[in-house]
Design an enzyme around this catalytic site. Structure first.
Site, short mmCIF file in Angstrom:
data_model
loop_
_atom_site.label_atom_id
_atom_site.label_comp_id
_atom_site.label_asym_id
_atom_site.label_seq_id
_atom_site.Cartn_x
_atom_site.Cartn_y
_atom_site.Cartn_z
N ARG A 83 2.92 -3.42 1.72
CA ARG A 83 2.20 -2.72 2.49
C ARG A 83 1.73 -1.31 1.75
O ARG A 83 2.62 -0.82 1.01
CB ARG A 83 2.35 -2.58 3.80
CG ARG A 83 1.43 -1.82 4.72
CD ARG A 83 1.61 -1.24 5.93
NE ARG A 83 0.59 -0.74 6.57
CZ ARG A 83 0.71 0.08 7.83
NH1 ARG A 83 1.90 0.44 8.14
NH2 ARG A 83 -0.49 0.59 8.23
N HIS A 84 0.34 -0.84 1.70
CA HIS A 84 0.06 0.28 0.97
C HIS A 84 1.09 1.42 1.60
O HIS A 84 1.44 1.37 2.95
CB HIS A 84 -1.50 0.82 1.38
CG HIS A 84 -1.61 0.67 2.78
ND1 HIS A 84 -1.54 1.59 3.80
CD2 HIS A 84 -2.54 -0.19 3.55
CE1 HIS A 84 -2.21 1.46 4.74
NE2 HIS A 84 -2.61 0.35 4.93
#
Length: 471
Positions: A83-84
């Site tokens: 995930r970012h």
């Protein structure tokens, strides 16, 4: 302008802002980390899941890699779904923050001495510095999240994430097209360069934007119609939002702020909670807004967030997890190729694949794999029996969350290990082994490997576009 660098006396006034019954004595010590930091759902910092990183962000525990001690094994492939990192609020939440700030400035009338002091301090010192052009973009802390993760993974897998493999383009990088994800995959590559001791100038970035793979949920008509645009799909969330637990939090906050109850909507209560989370994740600051909530309030707001993630992205509706079929198949095709016996003349498979997306990318995939499915699903009416639930989105998909698939070449054949947020995680169908034989993993997921057809599930399930109640 970032007016949150409050002196100690300012924070103390903030801490005193609530009636004594709302704070324990320990709260007056004003720790650097808010007492409610573990309850921010998908807006939780990665450090809340791995607190040892606060002491040393490059700390690596080699014992998390668990090939069987009875066999000679070496890692041959890593797939990392990431995930970012930490980001700014999206426009929707920025507008809520602005409405809340205006409401507090113009209509609050703190009645108790502590509340009055807190309001005076907020009005004189605090400015809503969020602007709509920030709209979910990666912040500097988010770049650090990914740089540091890259350095830890390169230390954990030196033969796979090696300088030679990356420079010769044997490691693939795919990302969602969203700005925060592109920035995250670039930061990951910067981290690799730092690990190898290259600090001169930016690296040459290499990545492919692939929304079909990393934002599959947008391309699944069954999901978009059956869940995303279906008013009844999140009925449990709506009921809880107006239920007794949320109402109690709203009443207490309105009383603390001296606001008419009808002016403080559930959305604005959530905005104040998010303000605490954003200022911790963006600036590492213990925001004065955090003192509006005690731990019981935070657990209620976390549950509301988890209900949304469960019913929108996870086990609540079967189509949510089935929408991740393209990513599931991509991962297993990559693993198949890496584990296949090959002649000496054949090119070796890619040693690593880095895939950067969203919480909305990871949650459906984890659900499809059969993970974090509690015996009793969370609903609006069973909050008090759900305190021990495994489905806590802040523990599963904080900022920079990562799901790792490590393929080993072992004497008895290829083996596969799974890790979530750098901790070992067992496959639901094989609960007694950390690193089962790859063929056994494939057998456990045979029904998905042979089925889980994206076109059929997303386009051909006319009856499946309504909410699935068979949890």
């Amino acid at each position: 302008m970032f007016p949150f660098l409050w002196p100690a006396h300012g924070l103390l006034l903030a801490a005193l802002s609530l009636a004594p019954t709302r704070l324990s004595c320990s709260s007056l010590a004003v720790p650097d980390i808010p007492h409610i930091a573990a309850y921010f759902g998908t807006k939780t910092r990665y450090e809340e899941v791995n607190p040892h990183l606060l002491r040393d962000f490059l700390s690596v525990n080699m014992s998390v890699l668990r090939p069987p001690s009875t066999e000679r094994c070496s890692p041959v492939h890593l797939t990392a779904v990431i995930r970012h990192g930490s980001r700014y609020p999206t426009v929707k939440n920025i507008r809520r923050i602005q409405r809340l700030s205006e409401l507090v400035r113009t209509e609050s009338s703190g009645s108790s001495g502590g509340s009055a002091a807190w309001l005076r301090d907020v009005r004189s010192r605090w400015e809503p510095w969020y602007t709509e052009d920030m709209d979910g973009r990666l912040v500097m802390k988010g770049r650090d999240d990914l740089r540091q993760l890259a350095r830890r993974l390169a230390a954990l897998f030196p033969s796979l994430l090696s300088e030679e493999n990356v420079s010769e383009r044997r490691v693939s990088f795919r990302t969602s097209s969203k700005h925060r994800c592109v920035s995250s995959v670039e930061a990951f590559q910067e981290g690799l360069q730092q690990h190898w001791g290259h600090h001169e100038g930016p690296p040459e970035y290499s990545h492919v934007e692939d929304d079909q793979l990393m934002r599959f949920f947008e391309h699944c008509r069954g999901y978009v119609e059956g869940v995303e645009n279906n008013r009844t799909a999140l009925l449990e969330v709506e009921k809880f939002k107006h239920g007794e637990e949320m109402e109690a939090v709203r009443r207490r906050m309105a009383e603390s702020l001296g606001l008419p109850l009808q002016r403080l909507t559930p959305e604005l209560v959530e905005a104040a909670f998010f303000l605490c989370s954003y200022e911790l994740s963006i600036k590492s600051i213990h925001s004065p807004w955090c003192f509006l909530f005690d731990e019981s309030d935070a657990k209620v707001l976390e549950y509301k967030s988890d209900l949304k993630q469960f019913w929108k992205r996870s086990h609540g509706h079967v189509i949510s997890s089935l929408s991740s079929c393209p990513l599931f198949h991509h991962i297993f095709r990559t693993l198949d190729k890496a584990g296949r016996p090959r002649r000496s003349t054949e090119a070796s498979p890619e040693p690593a694949s880095v895939l950067v997306g969203h919480a909305e990318t990871l949650l459906p995939l984890l659900s499809l794999l059969g993970l974090y499915k509690d015996q009793t699903p969370p609903t609006a009416s069973n909050y008090h029996s759900q305190h021990g639930r495994s489905f806590r989105s802040g523990r599963i998909v904080p900022y920079a969350a990562n799901l790792l698939f490590v393929l080993y070449d072992c004497q008895r054949g290829p083996r596969l290990q799974m890790l979530l947020n750098e901790a070992p995680l067992r496959f639901p169908g094989l609960p007694t082994e950390d690193t089962p034989l790859y063929r056994d993993v494939r057998a456990a997921y045979r029904h998905l490997l042979d089925g889980c057809d994206f076109q059929r599930e997303c386009e051909g399930r006319a009856g499946g576009r309504g909410p699935n109640t068979e949890l």
